[in-house]
Every structure is written in C-alpha cells, then in structure tokens.
Design a protein around this motif. Structure first.
Motif, PDB file in Angstrom:
ATOM      1  N   PRO A 726      23.884  59.530 112.466  1.00  0.00           N
ATOM      2  CA  PRO A 726      25.062  60.503 113.156  1.00  0.00           C
ATOM      3  C   PRO A 726      25.777  59.918 113.969  1.00  0.00           C
ATOM      4  N   PRO A 727      27.271  59.820 113.872  1.00  0.00           N
ATOM      5  CA  PRO A 727      28.091  59.066 114.847  1.00  0.00           C
ATOM      6  C   PRO A 727      28.043  59.727 116.212  1.00  0.00           C
ATOM      7  N   GLU A 728      28.132  59.191 117.180  1.00  0.00           N
ATOM      8  CA  GLU A 728      28.419  59.634 118.553  1.00  0.00           C
ATOM      9  C   GLU A 728      29.592  59.947 118.847  1.00  0.00           C
ATOM     10  N   ASP A 729      30.826  59.268 118.151  1.00  0.00           N
ATOM     11  CA  ASP A 729      31.982  59.621 118.052  1.00  0.00           C
ATOM     12  C   ASP A 729      32.764  60.011 116.904  1.00  0.00           C
ATOM     13  N   VAL A 772      39.765  66.337 113.481  1.00  0.00           N
ATOM     14  CA  VAL A 772      38.769  66.840 114.273  1.00  0.00           C
ATOM     15  C   VAL A 772      38.069  65.571 114.975  1.00  0.00           C
ATOM     16  N   LYS A 773      38.014  65.970 116.375  1.00  0.00           N
ATOM     17  CA  LYS A 773      37.391  65.048 117.348  1.00  0.00           C
ATOM     18  C   LYS A 773      36.407  65.481 118.250  1.00  0.00           C
ATOM     19  N   ALA A 774      35.040  65.056 118.287  1.00  0.00           N
ATOM     20  CA  ALA A 774      34.270  65.374 119.189  1.00  0.00           C
ATOM     21  C   ALA A 774      33.223  64.230 119.379  1.00  0.00           C
ATOM     22  N   ARG A 775      32.580  64.287 120.574  1.00  0.00           N
ATOM     23  CA  ARG A 775      32.000  63.287 121.046  1.00  0.00           C
ATOM     24  C   ARG A 775      30.700  63.479 121.709  1.00  0.00           C
ATOM     25  N   VAL A 776      29.784  62.568 121.715  1.00  0.00           N
ATOM     26  CA  VAL A 776      28.570  62.912 122.358  1.00  0.00           C
ATOM     27  C   VAL A 776      28.639  61.974 123.623  1.00  0.00           C
ATOM     28  N   MET A 777      28.540  62.690 124.928  1.00  0.00           N
ATOM     29  CA  MET A 777      28.733  61.624 125.966  1.00  0.00           C
ATOM     30  C   MET A 777      27.482  61.160 126.642  1.00  0.00           C
ATOM     31  N   ALA A 778      27.565  60.099 127.688  1.00  0.00           N
ATOM     32  CA  ALA A 778      26.533  59.561 128.057  1.00  0.00           C
ATOM     33  C   ALA A 778      26.045  60.493 129.091  1.00  0.00           C
ATOM     34  N   ASN A 779      26.625  61.461 129.629  1.00  0.00           N
ATOM     35  CA  ASN A 779      26.109  62.334 130.642  1.00  0.00           C
ATOM     36  C   ASN A 779      25.413  63.660 130.128  1.00  0.00           C
ATOM     37  N   ASN A 780      24.903  63.365 128.780  1.00  0.00           N
ATOM     38  CA  ASN A 780      24.205  64.420 128.198  1.00  0.00           C
ATOM     39  C   ASN A 780      25.015  65.791 127.799  1.00  0.00           C
ATOM     40  N   PRO A 798      17.442  65.162 118.080  1.00  0.00           N
ATOM     41  CA  PRO A 798      16.997  63.696 118.760  1.00  0.00           C
ATOM     42  C   PRO A 798      17.842  62.412 118.322  1.00  0.00           C
ATOM     43  N   GLN A 799      18.134  62.349 116.967  1.00  0.00           N
ATOM     44  CA  GLN A 799      18.758  61.250 116.644  1.00  0.00           C
ATOM     45  C   GLN A 799      20.238  61.271 117.311  1.00  0.00           C
ATOM     46  N   MET A 800      20.963  62.326 117.808  1.00  0.00           N
ATOM     47  CA  MET A 800      21.907  62.087 118.891  1.00  0.00           C
ATOM     48  C   MET A 800      21.416  61.515 120.081  1.00  0.00           C
ATOM     49  N   THR A 807      19.229  69.696 130.736  1.00  0.00           N
ATOM     50  CA  THR A 807      20.128  70.568 130.080  1.00  0.00           C
ATOM     51  C   THR A 807      21.204  69.802 129.332  1.00  0.00           C
ATOM     52  N   ILE A 808      21.517  70.382 128.094  1.00  0.00           N
ATOM     53  CA  ILE A 808      22.490  69.846 127.254  1.00  0.00           C
ATOM     54  C   ILE A 808      23.912  70.659 127.415  1.00  0.00           C
TER      55      ILE A 808
END
Length: 849
Positions: A726-729, A772-780, A798-800, A807-808
């Motif tokens: 799964p892409p982070e970005d 469509v743009k979304a991102r998983v950030m380093a600060n949860n 958890p693959q993300m 807390t997420i």
C-alpha cells in the motif's frame, strides 16, 4: 563495385590470372557479406528490472506515437528514450531508465536460417491492417497454409501464405500470388508449428542424398530445442551415411539435452505444488542412458524430496509422542487438530512447522511447550513463537469461530459469533491476522453441496459456477440496472491442495465468445492423454535405436485434462462471464466491473487463491476490459495482461493509476496501425515509474497470440510481480462512481460534475479525471488533501506505517478524527468476509464526517 578484367595493352588476361583475381575478389566480397550479416543480425541480451531478459536487436526511439514522432522530426521536439528490441518475431518496447537494468550484452545470432522458395508476388497492394483471424489451416508439405480473416466488409477473406524463411525463433510467412495478390510479411513463432508439420516440410524441400542439407535440419531442430526431433533425424543420417560416424557422440548430447528438459519439468512441477507428478517423472527417469552429472542431479532432487517426506514423518511421530505425554483432557482437546495435521501436512504446509522441526526434539523443553510450538505453527505459521498451551488451545476454538463468521450470511448470527470470540484468550487481532491466510477457503465445503458449483464431468479440475452463458444473458436482460449474478468457470491445477495458496489469472473472454475459451488459452485444450515424455528406463531401452538412444514416451495420468501453461506452472484460472447478450465491445460500465470483481471474490471464498498474486488478462474487448478494471482498482492486482485491445474512454485519463500496475500489452502491428491510433496512450506508459512492456508482433492483426503465453507466464512469475505494498503517498484519479476505493481510501458519492456515465461519454461536457491525494504521515497521521467527495472512509492496517498502540489521527481540511485501536476484531472479520482478502485484512476504520 564494378570490376574490369583487362591489361594495359588491351589484350585478354591469361585464364590463370583471371582465376586468381576472381578468387581474391570473391574472398573480399564474402568478407564484406559476412561483416554486413554480422552487423545486421548481431543480437544482445537486455536484462530488465522486473527480472525478464530480452534478446534481439535494439535501438532507441523517441516515441511510440507515430504522429508525435513525425512531429518531432519536423519541429525538433525531443521525447523520452524508449528501447525497442526486435527478435525477428516481435518488437518489445520498454523505457530505458525505468526498465533496463544493465548495459546490453552481445550474444551469438541464430545459426540456422533456412529459406524456401515460394511464389511471392512482385507487386500487389501493401497491407496496412488485418482483420480478426477467423481460422487457419495447418501447413502442408510445401510450407503453405490458408489464413482466413475478417475482410473490410465483414465477410471472410482468405489469404494463401507460404513460409519463405525459417529460424529457431520465427517463421516468415508471406502472402502468395493469387488473383488478388497482396504484400504481407507475417511472423509466427516457430514453436507454434508442430514437429510433424516441420518434418513434412523438410522432407519435401530437402534432398535426402545431401548430407549437409540433412544436417542443417538437425541443427535447426537442436537450435529450436526440439532435441528429440534432432536426435531422430541424426540417427537416420548415421544409418544412411556411415561415413558420418564421427557425429555419433552428438546423439548422446541430444539425449542429455532431452534429459535436462525432463529434469526441468520435474523441478517445475515440484515448485508448482505437484510433488506426486514430479516424483513420478523422477522415479521413471532414464538414468541408464544419461551422464553421471545428470544422474547426480536426479539423485539430489529425489534425495531432497525424500528428506521432505522424512521430515513430515518425523513431525507426525514426534507430535503424537508428545501429545501422548500430556494429561488426558489436553489430549482430548488436541485430538482433532493432531488428526488434521496428520492428514494435511504436505510439502506445501511443512514450512509452518519449522519451529517444531527445529525445537521439537529438544528434551530440555517440556512436552507442553513443544506441542504448543507445533500447534501454533500450524495455525499461525512459522515464527509465531507461541509456547503457552492454554492460549494455543484457545486458538483452535478461535479458528472454528472465525471460519463460521466468514461463512455466515445472517448479520445477527455473525454478531453472536463476535460475542463468543470476545471471551476467548486467543481472539487477538494479531493472532487472527496471521491465522486468516493459512486457513482453507471459508466456503470450501460449499463446493460439495452447492448446486451452483458443478465439477465438469469430462475435464479434471474444471468447475462451472453460477449461471451458464445463456442464463447469465437472460438474467441481465430482465434488468440491465441490476448487479449481474456471479457466473464463471474455473480451472484448478493438478494435485490441488486447499491448504496451499495458488497464483491466479482472472481471464476475460472476447465479446461474443464464451468464458471457456479463456481456459483453453491459459490452461490448454483438454487432451485425452498426458503429452509429457515417459521416463521409464525399460521403456526407453525397449524403444531405443541401435545406438542406445531412446524414443519419447509418457507416464499415465488422467486421460481428460488440460496440459497448458497454467497447469504446468500451478496457476488457478478464473474466467468470469461479463458481457450482455449481443454485446460487441467493452462498455466501461460498473456493471461489467462488478461481474468480474464479484466473480473473483466468490472464487477466493471457495478456492485457495493467493490474494497477492492475482493477475487480470484478456483478449480483444476482454483485453480492454482487463486493462480498464486493472487501473481502476490497482490495489487488487499483481499485474495486467492485455491482448489485442483497443484502449479508449477512461484509459485515456487514468495514467496516474497505471504506475501502480505492472502492464504487459500484446498487439499485432497490422492491428489498425496501433502506433498511429494508440501510440499516444502507450507513450504514457513509457516512463521511468512504470513497469510496462508493450509487444508488437510483426505482420499480425487481431489475434490471440498463443505463442506469447510462455513469456507471459515467465513475466507473471518474476519475484517483483506481486501485489504492490500500500502506498504511503496516494495519488490517483477517478471519473466514475464505481472507482472510489484505492488501497486504504474510500469515498462516498462524488461531487456534482465529476462523475461521468460511460454510456453517455460522448455527451459529457467535461472529460477530466478528478485527482485524489492522501498521505500517511510520520507522526501517526493520515491526511486527505484532495478528493472528489465530502465523505470518506480511511481503512487502517499494519502494512501502513502506523503505530496501532498509539492514537491515529485522520485529517481532511478542518475536520479531524482520532482512532484508538481497542483490539476488537469485528472490523477485520467483516472486511475479510466482504472483500474475501485474507492476506491484508483491515484492522480498523475512520469515517469522515
């Protein structure tokens, strides 16, 4: 070069001097020709980043778009560097920076290039495109056949063809003189011509008294890796030309090559989950007529298989002994699972028991701990490390309830199962996530009792699921707006084991065709006998010629089975029905998407499909559908294969999605001039961030390209071609209501003006995909920055790169929602039930608003 034979006195030169000069000039001319030939036919090996290796003559081109290339020539516009590799049969296009892994390496060219005289027209109309192939006759002894294609008016148009050039790789087949002569240079793979046809052609065109010509045929068969044919022909030459006895050792080399092919087949069958067949090949291997080196290889492989079986027997014995040392209540609790392990422990499932194999014989550990390692390994896989027998016993009950949940249709009963699970110590999310991929398909038992799943009585491993073709069309005709019912056919590989997951091809039939045609392409037409070589020493010696070489033979297997590529490589093939009655082309609708995706989910619930190795492919309109469905739902697939497709509509706008999807496109260069009509689309795949191969067969039109299947399976089996992480970005696009789920982001109804009805495509005021743009950030945190809706669901697993112990936070503009994982498994089980993906179940979800 003009040469004049004269002297300064104008007298004729002596005949001797003329002969000397002529010899010198002939030598110079020959060297020149050899140099030109070497330059013209020099080939390279080109290694690609995806694991493939191409062989042929390569050159750089600026674009695949003929129109753009023409414009570049006039205006000096520079485009991206693309390498085209021509092997004489086809041209393969790849992006240099994105696909080529190393500098090309020179390799020797094919040595045997045999030419045949055919009455080829001197003039005639040049063919720009060829219609759909309707039928073809076998080659006769003159190397001629009749190809029937669909003509411009739609009626059949016959083309008389003859082989004018033959190599181990390709046959050059040209149109012959007729009343309506045409110029057509078509290439077909030599492998697609049967040995019987080739032998008949050579016998007709080769002087039986010319030993050199006969040896050329031997070399041709050897270069084509048809070693049995080469051996037979060489034995005949030795019998008829005793003075050629110095060639006798080559017969033994051909026997060695045949044996190597047989050994490779045994290894392939073993790694494809067919150990019984692999062992049958090895047990009957012709060890008395092969070299010591080959004998050792065979012995090593047999020894490896024997060692595996020895480990299985040891696990059975040791586990039974250790369970016998436990107290009687624990023995009773473990009885069912121990019996299951005894019945279902195979080479495919043995890796689960690695911890027990390593530690089970350690007498310093108590029996409970070692039994725990065995049971936990069986349920959770190698490396689980669980040694608490109380928890392990709980896991047995957890698995029973999880299976019940995944098979239950009643929501109320599913809630009751969740409540029962909550009281079990082993009902933890991390345990269940490890357990799910190792379970048998949740509805496997339904195969035996469900009237809608019917085993084909004539073909081993084939099942018909749901309505037949007529019933499927009738059901859709009643209500075109309703979701189509599940309807597909499936072909399982030999020795199918539901405890072992298999790679899968979702195969899309052409419009107007039936789904079963795709099984024939991917898995082979059902045969009455197994066409693999026999391997019995006794058979080989009895059938051998005077010099001790042997004829082909075959082990007995089921008389009605498919023998094609998916069978050999251990793939499951699912061929869904997806067209309406009378539908002539792909319509880009969600009705078609749902027909395919619901069939895949249904198959995953009933058959052991590896969700990380599911490919989608198809022919004609089915190839277009496969292409569109792949890049509309890239999170589902390990790769896409599109054959003879015609991309349009959304495929012109979804390039942002395609970079997540390995792509293999096959067409004929006479298929409506593809580089003129579709070159602009292909160019978008020729970038550094695409894993794309585009293959154009020379002189071919709308075709099925059976000969490309071998390379397609090689492509699918490369280690890198698994479902992407799964892409982070996340950066994708959408322009249909149904295209709104990408990996971990889902949204509700699209905002006005962003969704386009494919049926009304030409009436749309605005043809533009919504970003469509979304991102998983380093600060949860997960941040949605751009999307075409006001409501979203963010799925979490958890693959993300997220810490579920903390807390997420999910943000969209000014909205914020926090998620704290409470160890509940309801979301996970419901997701696994609905999506049928047991490899990557989501653990939680956040909805906005």
């Amino acid at each position: 070069m003009k040469v004049t034979f004269s002297n300064s006195d104008g007298k004729r030169m002596s005949s001797r001097l003329r002969e000397v000069l002529a010899a010198i000039l002939l030598l110079v001319f020959a060297v020149s020709i050899v140099g030109q030939s070497a330059l013209a036919h020099a080939e390279q090996l080109i290694s690609l980043r995806n694991g493939m290796v191409l062989r042929g003559i390569y050159l750089e081109v600026p674009s695949m778009n003929q129109n753009a290339a023409s414009a570049a020539g006039e205006s000096g516009i520079q485009n991206r560097p693309i390498w085209v590799v021509d092997d004489g049969l086809r041209r393969t296009y790849v992006h240099r920076r994105g696909m080529v892994a190393a500098e090309p390496r020179d390799v020797p060219d094919l040595h045997e290039r045999i030419e045949f005289f055919q009455p080829v027209p001197d003039g005639g109309e040049q063919v720009a495109s060829i219609g759909q192939a309707l039928g073809v006759t076998p080659f006769n002894e003159f190397g001629r056949r009749r190809l029937t294609v669909r003509g411009p008016s739609g009626s059949p148009f016959p083309i008389l063809q003859g082989i004018t050039e033959l190599t181990a790789k390709y046959a050059k087949v040209e149109a012959l003189k007729t009343d309506d002569s045409i110029n057509l240079d078509m290439r077909i793979a030599t492998s697609s011509i049967s040995s019987d046809q080739l032998r008949n052609i050579f016998r007709r065109n080769t002087d039986p008294k010319n030993v050199d010509a006969r040896l050329n045929v031997v070399r041709f068969f050897a270069e084509s890796e048809r070693y049995a044919d080469a051996r037979r022909e060489l034995v005949r030459i030795l019998d008829e030309f005793p003075e050629s006895s110095d060639l006798k050792p080559i017969v033994g080399q051909y026997v060695e090559n045949e044996a190597s092919q047989l050994l490779e087949q045994a290894e392939l069958r073993r790694e494809s989950g067919q150990p019984i067949l692999a062992r049958a090949i090895l047990d009957q291997f012709p060890t008395r007529v092969v070299s010591r080196v080959t004998q050792v290889k065979v012995a090593d492989l047999i020894g490896s298989m024997d060692e595996t079986q020895k480990q299985i027997d040891t696990v059975h014995q040791r586990l039974a002994e250790l369970v016998g040392e436990l107290q009687e209540p624990m023995q009773n609790s473990l009885g069912g699972l121990v019996a299951e392990i005894k019945a279902e422990l195979t080479p495919a499932t043995l890796p689960r028991m690695s911890d027990f194999i390593r530690m089970g014989g350690n007498s310093t550990m108590d029996s409970e701990t070692r039994v725990s390692l065995a049971v936990a390994g069986w349920l959770l896989g190698n490396g689980s490390g669980e040694t608490n027998l109380k928890i392990v016993l709980s896991l047995i009950d957890v698995r029973v309830l999880v299976r019940e949940y995944l098979a239950e249709q009643d929501p109320g009963k599913r809630q009751e199962i969740l409540e029962r699970l909550s009281s079990l110590e082993g009902a933890r999310a991390d345990y269940i996530a490890k357990m799910l991929p190792l379970m048998k398909p949740p509805l496997i038992d339904a195969i035996e009792v469900d009237d809608s799943i019917v085993a084909d009585p004539s073909v081993d491993g084939m099942f018909h699921v749901g309505l037949d073709q007529a019933g499927f069309h009738a059901a859709q005709a009643e209500d075109l707006a309703s979701l189509p019912p599940v309807s597909y056919v499936v072909q399982l590989p030999p020795e199918y084991d539901p405890n072992r997951t298999y790679p899968c091809v979702v195969a899309m039939h052409a419009a107007g065709a039936v789904a079963e045609t795709q099984l024939n392409w991917w898995s082979g037409v059902p045969q009455q006998s197994f066409l693999q070589q026999k391997t019995s020493d006794e058979q080989l010696v009895n059938e051998s010629s005077a010099d001790g070489t042997a004829e082909e033979s075959a082990p007995e297997v089921s008389p009605t089975m498919r023998l094609g590529h998916s069978i050999r490589h251990g793939f499951i093939v699912v061929a869904p029905r997806w067209t309406r009655g009378g539908q002539g082309d792909y319509e880009y609708t969600m009705r078609e998407h749902d027909a395919v995706l619901s069939s895949l989910r249904h198959a995953m619930r009933h058959f052991a499909i590896d969700a990380d190795r599911v490919f989608i492919g198809g022919h004609g309109p089915g190839g277009t559908a496969a292409w569109d469905i792949a890049i509309s739902h890239p999170d589902l697939w390990a790769g896409m294969i599109s054959i003879s497709s015609r991309p349009g509509k959304t495929l012109q706008h979804y390039n942002a999605n395609s970079k997540y999807m390995p792509v293999y496109i096959v067409k004929g260069d006479k298929d409506g001039v593809p580089l003129r009509d579709y070159g602009g689309i292909y160019d978008r795949y020729m970038t550094y961030d695409h894993d794309a191969m585009i293959v154009l067969y020379r002189g071919r039109g709308l075709d099925f390209f059976y000969e490309e299947a071998d390379r397609i399976f090689e492509w699918m089996k490369t280690p890198g071609h698994r479902r992407a992480a799964p892409p982070e970005d996340l950066e994708v696009v959408s322009m249909r209501e149904g295209d709104r789920f990408f990996w971990w982001l889902e949204w509700g109804e699209m905002l006005p003006g962003l969704s386009i009805n494919p049926i009304l495509w030409n009436d749309a005021e605005r043809l533009k995909a919504a970003p469509v743009k979304a991102r998983v950030m380093a600060n949860n945190e997960v941040i949605i920055t751009q999307a075409p809706s006001d409501s979203y669901t963010v799925w979490l697993y958890p693959q993300m790169p997220l810490d579920f112990k903390e807390t997420i936070t999910v943000r969209y503009r000014s909205r914020r929602k926090d998620f704290t994982f409470d160890q509940s498994v309801g979301v996970m089980l419901e997701d696994a039930r609905v999506r049928a993906d047991r490899e990557r179940p989501f653990w939680g979800m956040v909805q906005i608003p």
